[in-house]
Design an enzyme around this catalytic site. Structure first.
Site, PDB file in Angstrom:
ATOM      1  N   ARG A 197      49.056  25.127  58.066  1.00 13.33           N
ATOM      2  CA  ARG A 197      48.351  26.401  57.905  1.00 13.33           C
ATOM      3  C   ARG A 197      46.899  26.331  58.366  1.00 13.33           C
ATOM      4  O   ARG A 197      46.258  27.378  58.548  1.00 13.33           O
ATOM      5  CB  ARG A 197      48.405  26.845  56.435  1.00 13.33           C
ATOM      6  CG  ARG A 197      49.720  27.512  56.077  1.00 13.33           C
ATOM      7  CD  ARG A 197      49.850  27.732  54.576  1.00 13.33           C
ATOM      8  NE  ARG A 197      48.708  28.423  53.988  1.00 13.33           N
ATOM      9  CZ  ARG A 197      48.585  29.749  53.907  1.00 13.33           C
ATOM     10  NH1 ARG A 197      49.534  30.528  54.428  1.00 13.33           N
ATOM     11  NH2 ARG A 197      47.534  30.296  53.338  1.00 13.33           N
ATOM     12  N   GLN A 210      46.089  25.706  61.202  1.00  8.02           N
ATOM     13  CA  GLN A 210      46.128  26.180  62.578  1.00  8.02           C
ATOM     14  C   GLN A 210      46.050  27.704  62.668  1.00  8.02           C
ATOM     15  O   GLN A 210      45.887  28.259  63.753  1.00  8.02           O
ATOM     16  CB  GLN A 210      47.410  25.687  63.255  1.00  8.02           C
ATOM     17  CG  GLN A 210      47.552  24.175  63.266  1.00  8.02           C
ATOM     18  CD  GLN A 210      48.952  23.725  63.690  1.00  8.02           C
ATOM     19  OE1 GLN A 210      49.730  24.510  64.220  1.00  8.02           O
ATOM     20  NE2 GLN A 210      49.257  22.466  63.431  1.00  8.02           N
ATOM     21  N   CYS A 236      11.482  30.551  34.670  1.00  5.90           N
ATOM     22  CA  CYS A 236      12.691  29.759  34.394  1.00  5.90           C
ATOM     23  C   CYS A 236      12.653  29.239  32.956  1.00  5.90           C
ATOM     24  O   CYS A 236      11.682  28.591  32.543  1.00  5.90           O
ATOM     25  CB  CYS A 236      12.775  28.580  35.373  1.00  5.90           C
ATOM     26  SG  CYS A 236      14.052  27.368  34.960  1.00  5.90           S
ATOM     27  N   CYS A 262      12.350  25.172  32.827  1.00  7.43           N
ATOM     28  CA  CYS A 262      11.191  24.428  33.321  1.00  7.43           C
ATOM     29  C   CYS A 262      10.317  23.944  32.159  1.00  7.43           C
ATOM     30  O   CYS A 262      10.271  24.569  31.098  1.00  7.43           O
ATOM     31  CB  CYS A 262      10.365  25.306  34.267  1.00  7.43           C
ATOM     32  SG  CYS A 262      11.000  25.353  35.969  1.00  7.43           S
ATOM     33  N   HIS A 293      11.973  22.197  39.529  1.00 12.08           N
ATOM     34  CA  HIS A 293      12.874  23.349  39.643  1.00 12.08           C
ATOM     35  C   HIS A 293      13.571  23.396  41.001  1.00 12.08           C
ATOM     36  O   HIS A 293      14.597  24.059  41.147  1.00 12.08           O
ATOM     37  CB  HIS A 293      12.060  24.636  39.446  1.00 12.08           C
ATOM     38  CG  HIS A 293      12.859  25.892  39.426  1.00 12.08           C
ATOM     39  ND1 HIS A 293      13.614  26.294  38.339  1.00 12.08           N
ATOM     40  CD2 HIS A 293      13.036  26.853  40.377  1.00 12.08           C
ATOM     41  CE1 HIS A 293      14.209  27.442  38.604  1.00 12.08           C
ATOM     42  NE2 HIS A 293      13.874  27.805  39.837  1.00 12.08           N
ATOM     43  N   ASN A 309      27.825  22.601  36.278  1.00 13.12           N
ATOM     44  CA  ASN A 309      28.200  23.676  37.187  1.00 13.12           C
ATOM     45  C   ASN A 309      27.038  23.883  38.147  1.00 13.12           C
ATOM     46  O   ASN A 309      25.939  24.253  37.718  1.00 13.12           O
ATOM     47  CB  ASN A 309      28.477  24.978  36.435  1.00 13.12           C
ATOM     48  CG  ASN A 309      29.731  24.889  35.585  1.00 13.12           C
ATOM     49  OD1 ASN A 309      30.694  24.225  35.957  1.00 13.12           O
ATOM     50  ND2 ASN A 309      29.726  25.562  34.449  1.00 13.12           N
ATOM     51  N   SER A 352      23.996  30.303  36.164  1.00 10.08           N
ATOM     52  CA  SER A 352      23.035  31.409  36.103  1.00 10.08           C
ATOM     53  C   SER A 352      21.603  30.962  36.345  1.00 10.08           C
ATOM     54  O   SER A 352      20.713  31.805  36.451  1.00 10.08           O
ATOM     55  CB  SER A 352      23.140  32.112  34.745  1.00 10.08           C
ATOM     56  OG  SER A 352      22.852  31.210  33.691  1.00 10.08           O
ATOM     57  N   HIS A 369      17.838  25.719  38.191  1.00 13.01           N
ATOM     58  CA  HIS A 369      17.166  24.490  37.748  1.00 13.01           C
ATOM     59  C   HIS A 369      18.223  23.408  37.524  1.00 13.01           C
ATOM     60  O   HIS A 369      19.247  23.666  36.895  1.00 13.01           O
ATOM     61  CB  HIS A 369      16.400  24.744  36.440  1.00 13.01           C
ATOM     62  CG  HIS A 369      15.454  23.648  36.086  1.00 13.01           C
ATOM     63  ND1 HIS A 369      14.085  23.757  36.217  1.00 13.01           N
ATOM     64  CD2 HIS A 369      15.672  22.396  35.607  1.00 13.01           C
ATOM     65  CE1 HIS A 369      13.511  22.638  35.826  1.00 13.01           C
ATOM     66  NE2 HIS A 369      14.453  21.788  35.454  1.00 13.01           N
ATOM     67  N   HIS A 426      20.577  21.066  36.053  1.00 10.20           N
ATOM     68  CA  HIS A 426      20.944  20.797  34.663  1.00 10.20           C
ATOM     69  C   HIS A 426      22.463  20.735  34.523  1.00 10.20           C
ATOM     70  O   HIS A 426      23.215  21.186  35.386  1.00 10.20           O
ATOM     71  CB  HIS A 426      20.401  21.882  33.731  1.00 10.20           C
ATOM     72  CG  HIS A 426      21.113  23.204  33.845  1.00 10.20           C
ATOM     73  ND1 HIS A 426      20.928  24.083  34.905  1.00 10.20           N
ATOM     74  CD2 HIS A 426      22.036  23.797  33.039  1.00 10.20           C
ATOM     75  CE1 HIS A 426      21.669  25.149  34.738  1.00 10.20           C
ATOM     76  NE2 HIS A 426      22.364  25.012  33.612  1.00 10.20           N
ATOM     77  N   GLN A 482      25.662  20.357  31.105  1.00 10.54           N
ATOM     78  CA  GLN A 482      25.915  20.721  29.721  1.00 10.54           C
ATOM     79  C   GLN A 482      26.757  19.651  29.032  1.00 10.54           C
ATOM     80  O   GLN A 482      27.385  18.817  29.689  1.00 10.54           O
ATOM     81  CB  GLN A 482      26.619  22.072  29.633  1.00 10.54           C
ATOM     82  CG  GLN A 482      25.827  23.223  30.229  1.00 10.54           C
ATOM     83  CD  GLN A 482      26.489  24.561  29.991  1.00 10.54           C
ATOM     84  OE1 GLN A 482      26.789  24.938  28.858  1.00 10.54           O
ATOM     85  NE2 GLN A 482      26.747  25.293  31.073  1.00 10.54           N
ATOM     86  N   GLU A 500      45.495  13.851  30.117  1.00  7.83           N
ATOM     87  CA  GLU A 500      45.276  12.549  30.733  1.00  7.83           C
ATOM     88  C   GLU A 500      45.524  11.419  29.740  1.00  7.83           C
ATOM     89  O   GLU A 500      46.113  10.392  30.095  1.00  7.83           O
ATOM     90  CB  GLU A 500      43.863  12.475  31.297  1.00  7.83           C
ATOM     91  CG  GLU A 500      43.610  13.419  32.454  1.00  7.83           C
ATOM     92  CD  GLU A 500      42.238  13.274  33.079  1.00  7.83           C
ATOM     93  OE1 GLU A 500      41.995  13.887  34.129  1.00  7.83           O
ATOM     94  OE2 GLU A 500      41.402  12.537  32.519  1.00  7.83           O
ATOM     95  N   HIS A 538      36.195   8.186  34.362  1.00  7.86           N
ATOM     96  CA  HIS A 538      36.210   8.743  35.710  1.00  7.86           C
ATOM     97  C   HIS A 538      35.557  10.124  35.697  1.00  7.86           C
ATOM     98  O   HIS A 538      35.392  10.741  34.645  1.00  7.86           O
ATOM     99  CB  HIS A 538      37.629   8.826  36.274  1.00  7.86           C
ATOM    100  CG  HIS A 538      38.551   9.712  35.498  1.00  7.86           C
ATOM    101  ND1 HIS A 538      39.097   9.346  34.271  1.00  7.86           N
ATOM    102  CD2 HIS A 538      39.035  10.955  35.754  1.00  7.86           C
ATOM    103  CE1 HIS A 538      39.882  10.307  33.817  1.00  7.86           C
ATOM    104  NE2 HIS A 538      39.843  11.299  34.690  1.00  7.86           N
ATOM    105  N   LYS A 578      37.861  28.802  48.618  1.00 11.70           N
ATOM    106  CA  LYS A 578      39.254  28.653  48.213  1.00 11.70           C
ATOM    107  C   LYS A 578      39.455  29.402  46.897  1.00 11.70           C
ATOM    108  O   LYS A 578      38.660  29.264  45.973  1.00 11.70           O
ATOM    109  CB  LYS A 578      39.570  27.164  48.023  1.00 11.70           C
ATOM    110  CG  LYS A 578      40.841  26.855  47.248  1.00 11.70           C
ATOM    111  CD  LYS A 578      42.076  27.074  48.075  1.00 11.70           C
ATOM    112  CE  LYS A 578      43.321  26.591  47.335  1.00 11.70           C
ATOM    113  NZ  LYS A 578      44.540  26.773  48.114  1.00 11.70           N
TER     114      LYS A 578
END
Length: 390
Positions: A28, A30, A52, A55, A140, A181, A189, A192, A194, A196, A210, A333, A348
């Protein structure tokens, strides 16, 4: 009939970590693509942004002020997804149900339906926990790809300290999910740098799958065997296939069963169960090696399409508290799940067959690994002039 060609013929690949399948359709690639493709994204951000909330010295949403930190900084998430101070949820017993029915009172599960004991259709579990934000840098205007190895090592050390603190001080918390993220495409959002840390009293679904896979693999092959240790050995025997890079302690590769086009895993070469296991080895050499490989893959990602490459990255490791088998069989991992497909603007999406049938990819993991190997580890912004500065 011609011989089967993995680079051209459809096939399924099995993921032993989640016991799931992914459909590969390499032919696909191609097909013609008329989607928008743009050039380099040369975003220029200030070193410090007074608006921010991450900061140093700035006021956050809850009114508190950040200290004027100079390295990493951790604080409780002002909008936590889980809370530690909520009441315990108690599942109703048969006797309680009868009593409630007689009194015309019900244990409501939130949908206006009464949960029954051992209910296979309407099941509820209360979840307590804590959420924390980990600022990678006081600057930042940088990402992990643009930080030095020593700066990234400070992040690894902060992950380790935070994991250790939760493990020692919160016996009711069983799992610490550390993640980042990066980019608006992944719902971030604030640009800066970071990540979580969500800490929950139950093990989340993905790491739980797992852990079950690790246990089942040992049951089948022997207690001295590890699924990911064996997998790393197989991949390193043929590094030209899916290995993107490696150093003394870690290997970064595109998994044989990858779903996302440029998905990678970072795996410890020896059997480390968690960040604490890593920290206790060789005077921090393994922490330094982890920082090295994280910076290098982040840089290669950015160079692939000459943009600040979005992704979700997370660490999977042993639960903070659990049975002996889980604590022993877990293998440290990291997963990187980036959404980009053909360019900085073509993504994607899991749609259609992928939602209703099973995940599917066009680019084979071997082709993706080769493209990542071809990328430079010198960040593209360092070779371009941005707003008149080199």
């Amino acid at each position: 009939m011609a011989a089967f060609d993995f680079n051209n013929d459809s096939h399924r690949r099995y993921n032993p970590l989640t016991k799931s399948w992914v459909l590969c359709s390499p032919h696909r690639t191609q097909r013609p693509w008329q989607g928008q493709q743009e050039g380099p994204q040369l975003e220029k951000r200030p070193t410090y942004d007074e608006t921010c909330y991450l900061c140093p010295g700035n006021q956050r949403a809850n009114g508190e002020h950040n200290p004027k930190y100079t390295s990493t900084f951790v604080f409780p998430n002002d909008y936590a997804a889980v809370k530690s101070d909520q009441p315990e949820y108690i599942k109703p017993s048969r006797q309680q149900q009868q009593h409630n029915t007689n009194d015309s009172q019900q244990q409501d599960n939130g949908d206006g339906l009464e949960e029954e004991e051992d209910d296979d259709l309407f099941c509820v579990d209360g979840v307590r926990g804590e959420c924390h934000v980990i600022c990678f840098s006081p600057r930042h205007d940088v990402t992990m790809a643009e930080m030095t190895k020593d700066e990234v090592k400070l992040v690894v050390q902060e992950w380790t300290r935070s994991y250790k603190s939760i493990k020692q001080e919160r016996p009711w918390i069983r799992y610490v999910q550390i993640f980042e993220n990066k980019g608006a495409a992944m719902g971030c959002s604030n640009p800066h740098p970071h990540g979580q840390m969500w800490c929950t009293e139950s093990v989340p679904q993905e790491p739980q799958q797992e852990l079950v896979a690790f246990h089942d693999y040992q049951t089948k092959h022997g207690q001295d065997r590890c699924l990911l240790c064996d997998y790393v050995k197989r991949e390193l025997a043929q590094p030209e296939k899916r290995v993107v890079m490696q150093n003394d302690s870690f290997v970064c590769l595109v998994p044989f069963w990858a779903v996302w086009p440029f998905e990678v895993m970072v795996l410890s070469k020896r059997h480390c169960t968690d960040l604490l296991d890593l920290a206790g080895a060789d005077n921090g050499k393994e922490q330094e090696d982890l920082a090295d490989i994280l910076r290098r893959i982040a840089c290669r990602y950015d160079n692939l399409f000459e943009c600040s490459f979005p992704y979700s990255m997370g660490i999977h490791q042993a639960p903070t508290h659990g049975d002996a088998d889980q604590l022993k069989s877990a293998h440290l991992h990291l997963h990187f799940y980036p959404p980009l497909l053909r360019s900085a603007t073509v993504r994607k999406f899991l749609v259609g067959f992928e939602l209703l049938g099973e995940p599917q990819r066009d680019l084979t993991p071997e082709q993706a690994a080769q493209r990542l190997r071809d990328c430079s580890e010198t960040h593209y912004k360092k070779t371009l002039k941005i707003n008149g500065a080199s």
